[in-house]
Design a protein around this motif. Structure first.
Motif, short mmCIF file in Angstrom:
data_model
loop_
_atom_site.label_atom_id
_atom_site.label_comp_id
_atom_site.label_asym_id
_atom_site.label_seq_id
_atom_site.Cartn_x
_atom_site.Cartn_y
_atom_site.Cartn_z
N SER A 53 24.76 -41.00 32.01
CA SER A 53 23.72 -41.93 32.44
C SER A 53 23.31 -41.71 33.89
O SER A 53 22.34 -42.32 34.36
CB SER A 53 24.22 -43.38 32.28
N TYR A 54 24.01 -40.86 34.61
CA TYR A 54 23.77 -40.65 36.05
C TYR A 54 22.29 -40.41 36.32
O TYR A 54 21.69 -39.45 35.84
CB TYR A 54 24.59 -39.44 36.51
N GLY A 55 21.69 -41.30 37.09
CA GLY A 55 20.31 -41.12 37.51
C GLY A 55 19.27 -41.39 36.44
O GLY A 55 18.07 -41.36 36.74
N LYS A 56 19.68 -41.64 35.20
CA LYS A 56 18.70 -41.85 34.14
C LYS A 56 17.98 -43.18 34.36
O LYS A 56 18.59 -44.19 34.68
CB LYS A 56 19.40 -41.88 32.77
N GLY A 57 16.68 -43.17 34.13
CA GLY A 57 15.91 -44.40 34.21
C GLY A 57 15.70 -44.89 35.63
O GLY A 57 15.65 -46.10 35.86
N TYR A 58 15.56 -43.96 36.58
CA TYR A 58 15.26 -44.40 37.95
C TYR A 58 13.90 -45.09 37.94
O TYR A 58 12.90 -44.54 37.51
CB TYR A 58 15.25 -43.21 38.90
N GLY A 59 13.86 -46.32 38.40
CA GLY A 59 12.63 -47.10 38.36
C GLY A 59 12.36 -47.77 37.03
O GLY A 59 11.35 -48.45 36.86
N ALA A 60 13.25 -47.56 36.06
CA ALA A 60 13.11 -48.15 34.72
C ALA A 60 14.49 -48.63 34.27
O ALA A 60 15.17 -47.96 33.49
CB ALA A 60 12.55 -47.13 33.75
N PRO A 61 14.93 -49.78 34.76
CA PRO A 61 16.29 -50.26 34.47
C PRO A 61 16.60 -50.35 32.98
O PRO A 61 17.75 -50.16 32.60
CB PRO A 61 16.31 -51.64 35.13
N ARG A 62 15.61 -50.60 32.14
CA ARG A 62 15.90 -50.70 30.71
C ARG A 62 16.37 -49.36 30.16
O ARG A 62 17.26 -49.31 29.30
CB ARG A 62 14.66 -51.20 29.95
N TYR A 63 15.81 -48.27 30.63
CA TYR A 63 16.24 -46.94 30.20
C TYR A 63 17.63 -46.64 30.76
O TYR A 63 18.47 -46.06 30.08
CB TYR A 63 15.22 -45.89 30.65
N GLN A 64 17.88 -47.05 32.00
CA GLN A 64 19.22 -46.88 32.57
C GLN A 64 20.25 -47.61 31.71
O GLN A 64 21.31 -47.07 31.38
CB GLN A 64 19.28 -47.41 34.00
N GLN A 65 19.93 -48.86 31.33
CA GLN A 65 20.86 -49.64 30.51
C GLN A 65 21.11 -49.00 29.15
O GLN A 65 22.23 -49.00 28.65
CB GLN A 65 20.31 -51.06 30.36
N LEU A 66 20.05 -48.45 28.56
CA LEU A 66 20.20 -47.80 27.26
C LEU A 66 21.12 -46.58 27.37
O LEU A 66 21.98 -46.35 26.51
CB LEU A 66 18.83 -47.37 26.73
N SER A 67 20.96 -45.81 28.43
CA SER A 67 21.81 -44.64 28.64
C SER A 67 23.26 -45.04 28.86
O SER A 67 24.19 -44.44 28.31
CB SER A 67 21.30 -43.83 29.85
N ARG A 68 23.49 -46.08 29.67
CA ARG A 68 24.85 -46.57 29.89
C ARG A 68 25.48 -47.06 28.57
O ARG A 68 26.66 -46.80 28.31
CB ARG A 68 24.83 -47.71 30.90
N GLU A 69 24.68 -47.76 27.76
CA GLU A 69 25.18 -48.25 26.49
C GLU A 69 25.62 -47.10 25.59
O GLU A 69 26.68 -47.16 24.95
CB GLU A 69 24.11 -49.09 25.80
N SER A 70 24.81 -46.06 25.54
CA SER A 70 25.15 -44.94 24.67
C SER A 70 26.40 -44.21 25.16
O SER A 70 27.26 -43.83 24.36
CB SER A 70 23.97 -43.97 24.58
N VAL A 71 26.50 -44.02 26.48
CA VAL A 71 27.69 -43.37 27.03
C VAL A 71 28.94 -44.15 26.66
O VAL A 71 29.98 -43.57 26.30
CB VAL A 71 27.56 -43.22 28.56
N ALA A 72 28.86 -45.47 26.71
CA ALA A 72 30.02 -46.30 26.36
C ALA A 72 30.39 -46.18 24.89
O ALA A 72 31.55 -46.37 24.52
CB ALA A 72 29.71 -47.76 26.70
#
Length: 380
Positions: A53-72
């Motif tokens: 998730s590192y750096g994913k969704g910069y400026g788009a927190p929803r995309y960051q959250q989705l990436s973090r969720e998938s990594v988990a």
């Protein structure tokens, strides 16, 4: 012409389409995956293999959250695939590095990470900076180049074998009672008045026709023309990435990094370029030399290694580089799923996204991923 009926037809046999099929089969859907020919540009078979998730969704927190969720979700996802298919996708999540080669580079990366973490203040700040001394302690036995001053690290991130992942997903589809057929290029999608869809395909020996109440387009760069047939007009562009791989070596890099990682079999992958060259899948010595020079500044011991392969792939890029998940407003039951981070997002595709799509819906809070965000008239 042969006609067949299925609960859901997924167009696209890459990691995105197969992960969705894998998850929907677990929820009782009779799923068919239609894959094109071997000459199609296949990002799933030319992928670097990072899961993070590192750096994913910069400026788009929803995309960051989705990436973090998938990594988990990834550890359980990989374990389930291994138990079901016997295929080890070689997933490891001890961290992923982003090397910095100057003080200015380090300061810029630290600022980027601080801003990125601040965009999701409720999330655990699992990505942070480490200096060279901490990096050396983290990588015992690795001889770092003199210019390496430190790195950013995604502590929960990692990597996998993307070819093994695709093979495991494809095998699991069959084990779960689904079907995946190759060399079935979709030529036409026809909405039927009763609300279902007729999908016509070209095959080496003629043509076939499939009917379904639910259609999911996950065909990468081919999704633009296919989506337009059911009112799903998503702007996409290809972006070329070139990669290199060395011969097998003794362990020289314990953790994967952006642009350089050692696989479990000892080869070292070097990449990745970001080139706006249309559909050109060619490789260039200029880019290979540039990527190699950077890799040698990080790991000087690579100077003794032989390169054994050089190839390119095409990423699927939306205007803002974030995923698209949407249902057609003209033809309910027709969906589209697109991203250029299919490896990282595979676990969430096979889990929450497949679960929602099996109920002909999307997960809550997915409004951001609708492609209407690209239509200025919709957001003014």
């Amino acid at each position: 012409m042969i006609r067949e009926n299925h609960d859901v037809v997924i167009v696209g046999g890459g990691v995105v389409g197969c992960a969705l099929a894998y998850g929907m089969l677990a929820r009782g859907k009779r799923a068919l995956v239609l894959d094109g020919g071997d000459s199609d540009p296949r990002a799933s078979k030319a992928n670097f293999g990072l899961v993070g998730s590192y750096g994913k969704g910069y400026g788009a927190p929803r995309y960051q959250q989705l990436s973090r969720e998938s990594v988990a979700l990834w550890a359980g996802f990989a374990a389930d695939l291994r138990e079901e298919t016997g295929i080890d996708v070689e997933y490891e999540n001890d961290g992923c590095l982003h090397f910095c080669l100057s003080d200015a580079d380090y300061e810029e990366e630290a600022k980027f990470l601080a801003n990125w973490n601040a965009q999701s203040p409720d999330a655990d700040p699992c990505s942070h900076m480490i200096d060279r001394s901490a990096l050396e302690r983290l990588l015992p036995g690795t001889r770092l180049g003199a210019e390496v001053v430190g790195a950013g690290i995604g502590a929960a991130d990692g990597h996998c074998n993307p070819l093994s992942l695709l093979r495991a997903l494809q095998q699991a589809i069959g084990l779960r009672g689904g079907s995946l057929v190759g060399n079935h290029t979709v030529s036409q999608i026809e909405p039927i008045p009763d609300g279902s869809f007729r999908v016509r395909v070209r095959t080496p020996d003629g043509s076939r026709c499939f009917e379904t109440e639910q259609l999911i387009i996950a065909a990468g760069l081919g999704s633009t023309s296919l989506g337009a047939m059911v009112g799903l007009d998503v702007p996409l562009r290809p972006q070329r990435g070139q990669l290199l791989v060395t011969e097998r070596l003794d362990s020289i890099l314990r953790l994967p990094a952006s642009g350089i990682r050692q696989t479990r079999d000892g080869t070292v992958m070097i990449g990745v370029s970001h080139e706006e060259v249309g559909m050109d899948l060619g490789t260039t010595t200029f880019t290979a030399a540039r990527m190699t020079r950077r890799a040698l500044r990080i790991l000087p011991d690579l100077a003794l290694a032989s390169l054994v392969r050089h190839w390119a792939c095409l990423r699927i890029i939306t205007p803002d580089e974030h995923p698209v998940y949407a249902q057609s407003s003209m033809y309910p039951g027709a969906w589209i799923a697109l991203c250029h981070s299919g490896i990282t997002l595979a676990a969430v595709h096979a889990g929450p996204v497949a679960d929602a799509l099996s109920r002909d819906a999307l997960p809550e809070n997915f409004e951001f991923f609708h492609h209407r965000r690209f239509d200025v008239s919709q957001v003014i």
